[in-house]
Scaffold this active site. Structure first.
Site, PDB file in Angstrom:
ATOM      1  N   LYS A  75      -6.976  -4.677  -2.836  1.00  0.00           N
ATOM      2  CA  LYS A  75      -7.557  -5.304  -1.655  1.00  0.00           C
ATOM      3  C   LYS A  75      -8.472  -4.331  -0.929  1.00  0.00           C
ATOM      4  O   LYS A  75      -8.351  -3.121  -1.091  1.00  0.00           O
ATOM      5  CB  LYS A  75      -6.463  -5.821  -0.710  1.00  0.00           C
ATOM      6  CG  LYS A  75      -5.602  -4.740  -0.086  1.00  0.00           C
ATOM      7  CD  LYS A  75      -4.504  -5.370   0.760  1.00  0.00           C
ATOM      8  CE  LYS A  75      -3.683  -4.342   1.486  1.00  0.00           C
ATOM      9  NZ  LYS A  75      -4.369  -3.614   2.542  1.00  0.00           N
ATOM     10  N   ASP A 104       0.777  -1.244   0.000  1.00  0.00           N
ATOM     11  CA  ASP A 104       0.000   0.000   0.000  1.00  0.00           C
ATOM     12  C   ASP A 104       0.812   1.301   0.000  1.00  0.00           C
ATOM     13  O   ASP A 104       0.473   2.242   0.729  1.00  0.00           O
ATOM     14  CB  ASP A 104      -0.969   0.020   1.190  1.00  0.00           C
ATOM     15  CG  ASP A 104      -1.886  -1.188   1.246  1.00  0.00           C
ATOM     16  OD1 ASP A 104      -1.965  -1.935   0.246  1.00  0.00           O
ATOM     17  OD2 ASP A 104      -2.520  -1.394   2.293  1.00  0.00           O
ATOM     18  N   CYS A 139      -2.109  -1.929   7.955  1.00  0.00           N
ATOM     19  CA  CYS A 139      -2.031  -2.987   6.941  1.00  0.00           C
ATOM     20  C   CYS A 139      -0.747  -3.807   7.037  1.00  0.00           C
ATOM     21  O   CYS A 139      -0.782  -5.030   6.876  1.00  0.00           O
ATOM     22  CB  CYS A 139      -2.192  -2.392   5.553  1.00  0.00           C
ATOM     23  SG  CYS A 139      -3.837  -1.672   5.296  1.00  0.00           S
TER      24      CYS A 139
END
Length: 182
Positions: free
Chosen positions: A78, A16, A111
């Site tokens: 995601k 990310d 995350c």
């Protein structure tokens, strides 16, 4: 279980590092630069990589400094905070046959943390690259690194990964990777 990182048994996992998220990170530029070094070295040394993007419609895609280093077939969208909540990512990891995961990305305490905890639960050997992860606050980053270490992840630096992937000086690969270190 080997304690040293092996180029033939590891996979680089970049989580990310996205356009709208990166500017809010404390030391985000450093994390981006180190993820770029890791991706460049992985490409040179034929270490596979996997990249996740959390809700790219809202947060954007991977930052430009990384996007030209990423094979688009290795990018997975995601919605879950943990990458392991996505079946396609789990499947790609299993297919890779790699058991050492080198992890960088954002945010360390969300995350990255949740992914690392799940990877450890699945039996992977996880190396979190401390100078290639970032959070909005240093407190959150440090707490997450401490928790990951307590749970069994090894905390490393970009240079540690590069030198362990190389294993020796004087080779053509060493000469190719050396500019990333200098």
């Amino acid at each position: 279980m080997a304690h040293r990182i092996s180029a033939t048994n590891s996979l680089l996992f970049v989580i990310d590092v996205q356009e709208k998220l990166a500017p809010a990170m404390s030391n985000g530029e450093t994390a981006i630069a180190n993820n770029a070094k890791l991706l460049q070295a992985a490409n040179l040394l034929e270490v596979p990589s996997l990249v996740s993007e959390q809700y790219p419609q809202g947060i954007g895609h991977s930052v430009k400094a990384l996007s030209n280093l990423i094979d688009e077939t290795c990018v997975f969208e995601k919605m879950t905070f943990s990458c392991m909540g996505e079946g396609a990512i789990q499947q790609r990891l299993a297919q890779s046959g790699r058991h050492q995961l080198i992890v960088g990305g954002m945010e360390t305490h969300v995350c990255v943390l949740q992914t690392v905890l799940d990877l450890l639960d699945e039996g992977y050997q996880v190396f979190v690259v401390a100078d290639a992860v970032a959070s909005r606050t240093m407190d959150n980053k440090e707490l997450a690194l401490a928790r990951m270490r307590q749970c069994g992840a090894q905390i490393v630096s970009t240079e540690m990964v590069l030198f362990e992937w190389l294993g020796r000086a004087g080779t053509d690969q060493f000469k190719q990777v050396l500019p990333l270190i200098k």
